[in-house]
Design a protein around this motif. Structure first.
Motif, PDB file in Angstrom:
ATOM      1  N   LEU A 410      -3.567 -19.160 -16.960  1.00 43.20           N
ATOM      2  CA  LEU A 410      -3.539 -20.496 -16.374  1.00 43.20           C
ATOM      3  C   LEU A 410      -2.953 -20.451 -14.961  1.00 43.20           C
ATOM      4  CD1 LEU A 410      -3.836 -23.597 -16.631  1.00 43.20           C
ATOM      5  CD2 LEU A 410      -1.531 -23.623 -17.617  1.00 43.20           C
ATOM      6  N   LEU A 411      -1.813 -19.810 -14.803  1.00 41.80           N
ATOM      7  CA  LEU A 411      -1.155 -19.768 -13.502  1.00 41.80           C
ATOM      8  C   LEU A 411      -1.926 -18.926 -12.494  1.00 41.80           C
ATOM      9  CD1 LEU A 411       2.583 -19.438 -14.565  1.00 41.80           C
ATOM     10  CD2 LEU A 411       1.457 -21.443 -13.616  1.00 41.80           C
ATOM     11  N   GLU A 412      -2.506 -17.823 -12.953  1.00 41.09           N
ATOM     12  CA  GLU A 412      -3.206 -16.938 -12.035  1.00 41.09           C
ATOM     13  C   GLU A 412      -4.510 -17.553 -11.526  1.00 41.09           C
ATOM     14  OE1 GLU A 412      -2.463 -14.039 -10.500  1.00 41.09           O
ATOM     15  OE2 GLU A 412      -0.475 -14.519 -11.265  1.00 41.09           O
ATOM     16  N   MET A 414      -4.983 -20.789 -11.051  1.00 39.68           N
ATOM     17  CA  MET A 414      -4.742 -22.043 -10.323  1.00 39.68           C
ATOM     18  C   MET A 414      -5.005 -21.853  -8.834  1.00 39.68           C
ATOM     19  SD  MET A 414      -1.186 -23.436 -12.010  1.00 39.68           S
ATOM     20  CE  MET A 414      -0.888 -24.457 -10.558  1.00 39.68           C
ATOM     21  N   PRO A 415      -5.690 -22.792  -8.192  1.00 39.69           N
ATOM     22  CA  PRO A 415      -5.855 -22.704  -6.736  1.00 39.69           C
ATOM     23  C   PRO A 415      -4.570 -23.072  -5.991  1.00 39.69           C
ATOM     24  CG  PRO A 415      -6.832 -24.733  -7.560  1.00 39.69           C
ATOM     25  CD  PRO A 415      -6.390 -23.954  -8.762  1.00 39.69           C
ATOM     26  N   THR A 416      -3.637 -23.706  -6.709  1.00 41.83           N
ATOM     27  CA  THR A 416      -2.361 -24.122  -6.127  1.00 41.83           C
ATOM     28  C   THR A 416      -1.341 -22.993  -6.247  1.00 41.83           C
ATOM     29  OG1 THR A 416      -2.799 -26.389  -6.802  1.00 41.83           O
ATOM     30  CG2 THR A 416      -0.537 -25.858  -6.192  1.00 41.83           C
ATOM     31  N   GLY A 417      -0.585 -22.787  -5.170  1.00 42.38           N
ATOM     32  CA  GLY A 417       0.453 -21.765  -5.224  1.00 42.38           C
ATOM     33  C   GLY A 417       1.604 -22.197  -6.114  1.00 42.38           C
ATOM     34  N   ALA A 418       2.060 -21.298  -6.994  1.00 46.41           N
ATOM     35  CA  ALA A 418       3.159 -21.592  -7.911  1.00 46.41           C
ATOM     36  C   ALA A 418       4.262 -20.552  -7.715  1.00 46.41           C
ATOM     37  CB  ALA A 418       2.682 -21.591  -9.353  1.00 46.41           C
ATOM     38  N   LEU A 419       5.467 -21.035  -7.445  1.00 44.94           N
ATOM     39  CA  LEU A 419       6.629 -20.168  -7.275  1.00 44.94           C
ATOM     40  C   LEU A 419       7.705 -20.558  -8.271  1.00 44.94           C
ATOM     41  CD1 LEU A 419       7.300 -19.942  -3.418  1.00 44.94           C
ATOM     42  CD2 LEU A 419       6.729 -18.049  -4.924  1.00 44.94           C
ATOM     43  N   LEU A 420       8.304 -19.580  -8.929  1.00 39.38           N
ATOM     44  CA  LEU A 420       9.471 -19.823  -9.769  1.00 39.38           C
ATOM     45  C   LEU A 420      10.634 -19.098  -9.121  1.00 39.38           C
ATOM     46  CD1 LEU A 420      10.809 -20.918 -12.348  1.00 39.38           C
ATOM     47  CD2 LEU A 420      10.146 -18.790 -13.492  1.00 39.38           C
ATOM     48  N   LEU A 421      11.647 -19.861  -8.698  1.00 39.33           N
ATOM     49  CA  LEU A 421      12.799 -19.293  -8.017  1.00 39.33           C
ATOM     50  C   LEU A 421      14.026 -19.312  -8.904  1.00 39.33           C
ATOM     51  CD1 LEU A 421      12.481 -20.958  -4.482  1.00 39.33           C
ATOM     52  CD2 LEU A 421      11.516 -18.794  -5.264  1.00 39.33           C
ATOM     53  N   GLY A 422      14.884 -18.294  -8.730  1.00 41.42           N
ATOM     54  CA  GLY A 422      16.167 -18.280  -9.411  1.00 41.42           C
ATOM     55  C   GLY A 422      17.136 -19.215  -8.710  1.00 41.42           C
ATOM     56  N   SER A 423      18.347 -19.299  -9.256  1.00 36.91           N
ATOM     57  CA  SER A 423      19.323 -20.260  -8.733  1.00 36.91           C
ATOM     58  C   SER A 423      19.790 -19.933  -7.319  1.00 36.91           C
ATOM     59  CB  SER A 423      20.538 -20.335  -9.674  1.00 36.91           C
ATOM     60  OG  SER A 423      21.108 -19.049  -9.844  1.00 36.91           O
ATOM     61  N   TYR A 424      19.532 -18.698  -6.827  1.00 35.67           N
ATOM     62  CA  TYR A 424      19.954 -18.328  -5.477  1.00 35.67           C
ATOM     63  C   TYR A 424      18.763 -18.033  -4.568  1.00 35.67           C
ATOM     64  CZ  TYR A 424      24.645 -18.112  -7.309  1.00 35.67           C
ATOM     65  OH  TYR A 424      25.848 -18.439  -7.889  1.00 35.67           O
ATOM     66  N   TYR A 429       8.883 -15.465 -10.114  1.00 31.90           N
ATOM     67  CA  TYR A 429       7.449 -15.326 -10.370  1.00 31.90           C
ATOM     68  C   TYR A 429       6.677 -15.979  -9.231  1.00 31.90           C
ATOM     69  CZ  TYR A 429       2.803 -16.062 -12.324  1.00 31.90           C
ATOM     70  OH  TYR A 429       1.452 -16.077 -12.510  1.00 31.90           O
ATOM     71  N   ALA A 430       5.582 -15.377  -8.835  1.00 30.38           N
ATOM     72  CA  ALA A 430       4.663 -15.967  -7.850  1.00 30.38           C
ATOM     73  C   ALA A 430       3.246 -15.658  -8.286  1.00 30.38           C
ATOM     74  CB  ALA A 430       4.937 -15.396  -6.457  1.00 30.38           C
ATOM     75  N   ASN A 431       2.376 -16.672  -8.321  1.00 29.43           N
ATOM     76  CA  ASN A 431       0.990 -16.409  -8.696  1.00 29.43           C
ATOM     77  C   ASN A 431       0.196 -15.944  -7.485  1.00 29.43           C
ATOM     78  OD1 ASN A 431       0.602 -18.732  -7.242  1.00 29.43           O
ATOM     79  ND2 ASN A 431      -0.483 -19.847  -8.854  1.00 29.43           N
ATOM     80  N   SER A 432      -1.064 -15.595  -7.689  1.00 31.64           N
ATOM     81  CA  SER A 432      -1.882 -15.029  -6.619  1.00 31.64           C
ATOM     82  C   SER A 432      -2.084 -16.014  -5.483  1.00 31.64           C
ATOM     83  CB  SER A 432      -3.242 -14.585  -7.181  1.00 31.64           C
ATOM     84  OG  SER A 432      -3.072 -13.573  -8.147  1.00 31.64           O
ATOM     85  N   MET A 440       2.046 -12.672   1.215  1.00 32.99           N
ATOM     86  CA  MET A 440       2.909 -11.677   0.593  1.00 32.99           C
ATOM     87  C   MET A 440       2.277 -11.204  -0.700  1.00 32.99           C
ATOM     88  SD  MET A 440       6.667 -13.467   0.936  1.00 32.99           S
ATOM     89  CE  MET A 440       7.446 -13.785   2.523  1.00 32.99           C
ATOM     90  N   ASP A 441       2.564  -9.956  -1.099  1.00 37.66           N
ATOM     91  CA  ASP A 441       2.108  -9.447  -2.393  1.00 37.66           C
ATOM     92  C   ASP A 441       3.092  -9.922  -3.462  1.00 37.66           C
ATOM     93  OD1 ASP A 441       1.556  -7.978  -4.703  1.00 37.66           O
ATOM     94  OD2 ASP A 441       0.874  -6.240  -3.564  1.00 37.66           O
ATOM     95  N   PRO A 442       2.646 -10.705  -4.465  1.00 35.84           N
ATOM     96  CA  PRO A 442       3.576 -11.222  -5.485  1.00 35.84           C
ATOM     97  C   PRO A 442       4.371 -10.145  -6.187  1.00 35.84           C
ATOM     98  CG  PRO A 442       1.455 -12.338  -5.642  1.00 35.84           C
ATOM     99  CD  PRO A 442       1.271 -11.223  -4.660  1.00 35.84           C
TER     100      PRO A 442
END
Length: 489
Positions: A410-412, A414-424, A429-432, A440-442
Motif C-alpha cells: 500500500l505505501l510503496e 502510493m503516489p504521495t510521499g510518506a515519511l515516518l520520523l522518530g521523536s528526534y 521509514y520512507a516510501n519510494s 534521496m534513496d529511502p
C-alpha cells in the motif's frame, strides 16, 4: 566460567542497545533495556546460586574424582554462591551505567573492588586480625563480600535525579519488543563465548602436556597478559560507547571517522605494549626467582610472542568490541571466532604437540596465532561498514506476515510521499514516492536525521520548519503549502 560466559553475552546485548538508545536520547528505551537485562540477570543469578548452594558435591564430582578436591570444592561453592546470585545483576547494572554517561561511578566501583579484593584475600585466605586461615574458601568468601559491597554502592547512588536509574517497581514489566532485540543480540555472544572457553581449555591442556616448565612459564605469561591486555580492551569499550551513541543518533559519518581514529589509537597502544615486553622481558622473568632456568627461558620467549600478539589483538579488540558488536554484526563475529579457533588454532596445536612433537616455543607460537589468522577478515568487515546501522529503529506493530505485505504494498504504490520520523527527526521509514520527491534513496537515509540535514544546509527552510512543527506538536494535524526545490508542494 559458564556464568561469566552468559553474563558477558548479556553485557553485549545491553551495550549494543543501551548505547544507541542513549545516543538517540531515548531514555525511556534505555530504562526498558535496563529492566530487560536485569530480569535476565536475576534469573541467571538465582539459577547458579541454587545450583552451588544445594548441589556442590554433585558439581565437584562431575569435575574431579579426587576426594580431597571434592571436599575443598564443596566448601568453595557454598561460600561463593552469594557472588553467583549478585554478580549477573551487578554487572548488568554497571554495563547500563557505562553506556548511559555514568562511567565515573563504574570506575569508582572497579577501583574499590580491586583494593577491597586484595585486602580481604589476605585477611580471609591467610588468617589475619585473629581470623582463622580459610584457604580457597576464604578467596570465595572475599569474592562474595566484594560483590555485596558493589551492590550497596550501586543502591546508594541510585538517586531519583539520575536520568537512568533502576526502578525496582518496574522489574516485573514485560517489554516484548526490547526483549526480542536483547536476545537477538545476546544469543550469538553466548555461542561465541562458549566456543572461546572450550578452545582455551583445549589450548591449556595442550600446554599442560608440554611439561611443568612450560606450564609455569605459560601461567606467568597469562598473568602479565591479562594486566596489559586490559589497557586496549578498556579503550575498545570506550570506543563502543561512543560509536553506539553516534549510531543511535544517526551520525553515521561521524561514527566511521571515529572508528578509524580508534583503530589507529588501539594499534598504537598494542605497539607500546609490544615494545615494553621486548625491552623488559628479562626483568619480568627475574621477578620470579623460583622458576627453573628452563622456565625462565620459556617465559622470556613467551613474553616476546605475547608482545607481537598484542599488536594484532589490539586491532581485533576495537573492531569486535567497539564496532561490530555495537552495530549488531554479532553473527559474523561468532562464526569467525568458531571457525578460527576450532578449524585452525586447536587442530594446529594438537598436531604440533602430539603428532609432530615440535619444541615448546614452536607449539606456543602456533596456539597463539588466533589474532593473526583472523585480522584480515576483521579489517575487511570493519571497512565494509555493514555494522554502521541504527539498532533502535521504531518497529511497527505487525500482527502477521500478510498484514506486513499489505502495508508495504500500500505505501510503496502510493503516489504521495510518506515519511515516518522518530521523536528526534530520524527517518524510520520512507516510501519510494518520498525518495523521488526528496531526491534521496529511502534505504540509504533510513536512520539518518532528515531534519538535521535541512537545518545544517539551510536549504528548503519552509520544509524544515514544517518538520519542526510536526515534531513539537505531535497531536495536531499540519497541512501547509510550501515551496520545495522551486515547486509548490
Amino acid at each position: 566460567m559458564i556464568i561469566n560466559c552468559l553474563v558477558g553475552a548479556a553485557g553485549v546485548g545491553i551495550s549494543a542497545l543501551a548505547a544507541q538508545y542513549y545516543g538517540k536520547k531515548d531514555l525511556e528505551s534505555v530504562q526498558r533495556v535496563m529492566v530487560t537485562g536485569l530480569q535476565y540477570s536475576v534469573l541467571l543469578g538465582v539459577f547458579f546460586f541454587l545450583l552451588a548452594l544445594l548441589f556442590p558435591g554433585i558439581i565437584m564430582k562431575v569435575l574431579t574424582n579426587d576426594a580431597t578436591l571434592v571436599t575443598l570444592g564443596e566448601s568453595y561453592l557454598r561460600y561463593i554462591c552469594v557472588s553467583f546470585l549478585l554478580m549477573p545483576f551487578v554487572q548488568s547494572w554497571m554495563t547500563i551505567l557505562k553506556n548511559s554517561g555514568r562511567t565515573r561511578i563504574v570506575t569508582a566501583i572497579s577501583v574499590v573492588s580491586g583494593v577491597l579484593n586484595l585486602v580481604l584475600d589476605l585477611i580471609f585466605v591467610f588468617g589475619m586480625f585473629g581470623l582463622p586461615a580459610m584457604g580457597i574458601s576464604g578467596a570465595a568468601l572475599c569474592t562474595s563480600v566484594v560483590m555485596v559491597v558493589n551492590l550497596l554502592i550501586l543502591l546508594a547512588t541510585n538517586r531519583k535525579e539520575n536520568a537512568v536509574r533502576v526502578e525496582f517497581g518496574k522489574l516485573l514489566n514485560a517489554y516484548k519488543g526490547i526483549r526480542r532485540k536483547f536476545f537477538h543480540y545476546a544469543f550469538p555472544p553466548m555461542i561465541q563465548n562458549g566456543a572461546w572457553i572450550l578452545a582455551n581449555t583445549a589450548i591449556a591442556a595442550i600446554i599442560g602436556h608440554l611439561g611443568k616448565d612450560a606450564v609455569a612459564a605459560n601461567a606467568m605469561t597469562m598473568l602479565v597478559g591479562s594486566l596489559l591486555v586490559s589497557l586496549y580492551n578498556g579503550a575498545s569499550t570506550g570506543t563502543g560507547i561512543l560509536l553506539g551513541q553516534e549510531l543511535g543518533n544517526g551520525q553515521f559519518n561521524d561514527a566511521k571517522r571515529h572508528a578509524v581514529d580508534s583503530m589507529k589509537m588501539n594499534v598504537l597502544i598494542g605497539s607500546l605494549i609490544c615494545a615494553f615486553l621486548l625491552l623488559f622481558r628479562n626483568q619480568i622473568a627475574a621477578l620470579n626467582p623460583n622458576l627453573s632456568a628452563q622456565s625462565q627461558q620459556y617465559l622470556k620467549f613467551m613474553l616476546a610472542v605475547l608482545g607481537f600478539k598484542c599488536v594484532f589483538g589490539s586491532l581485533c579488540s576495537v573492531i569486535a568490541t567497539g564496532m561490530l558488536s555495537v552495530g549488531g554484526d554479532l553473527k559474523y563475529l561468532t562464526i569467525l571466532d568458531i571457525v578460527n579457533l576450532w578449524c585452525i588454532i586447536v587442530p594446529i596445536g594438537l598436531l604440533s604437540a602430539f603428532v609432530l612433537e615440535l619444541p615448546v616455543p614452536v607449539v606456543f607460537v602456533l596456539v597463539n596465532l588466533d589474532e593473526t589468522t583472523k585480522i584480515v577478515h576483521m579489517v575487511r568487515r570493519a571497512f565494509a561498514w555493514k555494522w554502521v546501522k541504527n539498532l533502535t529503529k521504531v518497529e511497527w506493530a505487525e500482527p502477521g506476515r500478510h498484514q506486513r505485505i499489505m502495508r508495504d504494498r500500500l505505501l510503496e504504490n502510493m503516489p504521495t510521499g510518506a515519511l515516518l520520523l522518530g521523536s528526534y527527526g530520524n527517518i524510520v521509514y520512507a516510501n519510494s514516492a518520498a525518495g523521488r520527491i526528496l531526491e534521496m534513496d529511502p534505504q540509504d537515509v533510513q536512520g539518518s536525521s532528515l531534519l538535521r540535514y535541512y537545518i545544517e544546509t539551510g536549504s528548503n527552510d519552509g520544509f524544515a520548519n514544517l518538520l519542526l512543527d510536526s515534531l513539537y506538536h505531535t497531536n495536531e494535524l499540519h497541512s501547509q503549502q510550501i515551496t520545495y526545490q522551486g515547486k509548490q508542494t
